[in-house]
Design an enzyme around this catalytic site. Sequence first.
Site, PDB file in Angstrom:
ATOM      1  N   LYS A  13      -7.224  -4.745  -3.251  1.00  0.00           N
ATOM      2  CA  LYS A  13      -8.014  -5.297  -2.142  1.00  0.00           C
ATOM      3  C   LYS A  13      -8.920  -4.213  -1.578  1.00  0.00           C
ATOM      4  O   LYS A  13      -8.675  -3.026  -1.799  1.00  0.00           O
ATOM      5  CB  LYS A  13      -7.068  -5.825  -1.052  1.00  0.00           C
ATOM      6  CG  LYS A  13      -6.203  -4.705  -0.475  1.00  0.00           C
ATOM      7  CD  LYS A  13      -5.205  -5.210   0.515  1.00  0.00           C
ATOM      8  CE  LYS A  13      -4.334  -4.091   1.039  1.00  0.00           C
ATOM      9  NZ  LYS A  13      -5.048  -3.067   1.810  1.00  0.00           N
ATOM     10  N   CYS A  49      -2.205  -2.816   7.466  1.00  0.00           N
ATOM     11  CA  CYS A  49      -2.069  -3.698   6.306  1.00  0.00           C
ATOM     12  C   CYS A  49      -0.789  -4.521   6.306  1.00  0.00           C
ATOM     13  O   CYS A  49      -0.799  -5.672   5.870  1.00  0.00           O
ATOM     14  CB  CYS A  49      -2.241  -2.890   5.030  1.00  0.00           C
ATOM     15  SG  CYS A  49      -3.944  -2.298   4.901  1.00  0.00           S
ATOM     16  N   ASP A  77       0.797  -1.245   0.000  1.00  0.00           N
ATOM     17  CA  ASP A  77       0.000   0.000   0.000  1.00  0.00           C
ATOM     18  C   ASP A  77       0.831   1.297   0.000  1.00  0.00           C
ATOM     19  O   ASP A  77       0.518   2.234   0.745  1.00  0.00           O
ATOM     20  CB  ASP A  77      -0.960   0.012   1.204  1.00  0.00           C
ATOM     21  CG  ASP A  77      -1.992  -1.106   1.150  1.00  0.00           C
ATOM     22  OD1 ASP A  77      -1.903  -1.970   0.258  1.00  0.00           O
ATOM     23  OD2 ASP A  77      -2.888  -1.124   2.012  1.00  0.00           O
ATOM     24  N   HIS A 106     -10.712   1.031  -2.789  1.00  0.00           N
ATOM     25  CA  HIS A 106     -12.077   1.067  -2.274  1.00  0.00           C
ATOM     26  C   HIS A 106     -13.062   1.736  -3.228  1.00  0.00           C
ATOM     27  O   HIS A 106     -12.740   2.766  -3.835  1.00  0.00           O
ATOM     28  CB  HIS A 106     -12.115   1.864  -0.958  1.00  0.00           C
ATOM     29  CG  HIS A 106     -11.308   1.286   0.160  1.00  0.00           C
ATOM     30  ND1 HIS A 106     -11.396  -0.028   0.548  1.00  0.00           N
ATOM     31  CD2 HIS A 106     -10.394   1.861   1.001  1.00  0.00           C
ATOM     32  CE1 HIS A 106     -10.581  -0.233   1.567  1.00  0.00           C
ATOM     33  NE2 HIS A 106      -9.950   0.887   1.858  1.00  0.00           N
TER      34      HIS A 106
HETATM   35  C1  VGL Z   1      -4.745   0.779   5.643  1.00  0.00           C
HETATM   36  C2  VGL Z   1      -6.257   1.717   7.056  1.00  0.00           C
HETATM   37  C3  VGL Z   1      -7.249   1.636   6.101  1.00  0.00           C
HETATM   38  C4  VGL Z   1      -3.333   0.316   5.413  1.00  0.00           C
HETATM   39  C5  VGL Z   1      -5.713   0.672   4.677  1.00  0.00           C
HETATM   40  O1  VGL Z   1      -2.893   0.285   4.252  1.00  0.00           O
HETATM   41  O2  VGL Z   1      -2.644  -0.007   6.400  1.00  0.00           O
HETATM   42  N1  VGL Z   1      -5.028   1.281   6.840  1.00  0.00           N
HETATM   43  N2  VGL Z   1      -6.962   1.105   4.918  1.00  0.00           N
HETATM   44 ZN    ZN Z   2      -8.386   1.208   3.361  1.00  0.00          ZN
END
Ligand code: VGL
Ligand code: ZN
Length: 199
Positions: free
Chosen positions: A107, A152, A9, A49
């Site tokens: 995801k 994540c 991410d 999302h």
């Molecule tokens: C994440 C919070 C919400 C992450 C993703 O990548 O850690 N944290 N969505």
């Molecule tokens: Zn998220």
Amino acid sequence: MKKALLLIDIQNDFLPTGALPVKDGDKVIAIANREMNNFDFIIATQDWHPKNHESFASMHTGKNPGEIIDLYGLTQVLWPNHCIQNTEGASLSPLLDLDKIDIVIQKGTDPTVDSYSGFFDNGRKKETKLNSILKENGVNEIFVMGLATDYCVKFTVLDALSLGYKVNLIQDGCRGVELNLGDIENALNDMKKAGANLI
Ligand code: VGL
Ligand code: ZN
């Protein structure tokens, strides 16, 4: 058997000027670019999302980011709107050596369930292609880094261990949200206890 690098991410919204900024999140970019030279199989995950995702506080009247709710039976931290499909914020950082990334795993597409791990949603009901791609490519050991340590990164590492991978966490390549003081340290301890090798 083969090793793979997993970049978690590293998206604009998680960088310091993004919608869900991770402190010093931008510091992991140079480390990712350096590490990519050491691997011939590189996978990036991408939080992806729909705009009505129910992890967004904006979807729940009167709720603010950081609050916790029950979402269809699962404990859910509410977040600012982030990583909305096809927006700039959802893009992997353009400062990454994107050409070196072999596969991107998206995801968090189901609006009713969050998905911190690159392998499964938080309810472990649906699976991404990550496990099958690693298996098809003969990967048995992964090196993980990215954002965020306490969400994540942590859940990807724990799922990888449960699936039988040897997991190395590149510690200086991770940064966390730290909603509560100690979250990052606790996440590191959880990963270590579950069998991750912190490097
Ligand atoms: C994440 C919070 C919400 C992450 C993703 O990548 O850690 N944290 N969505
Ligand atoms: Zn998220």
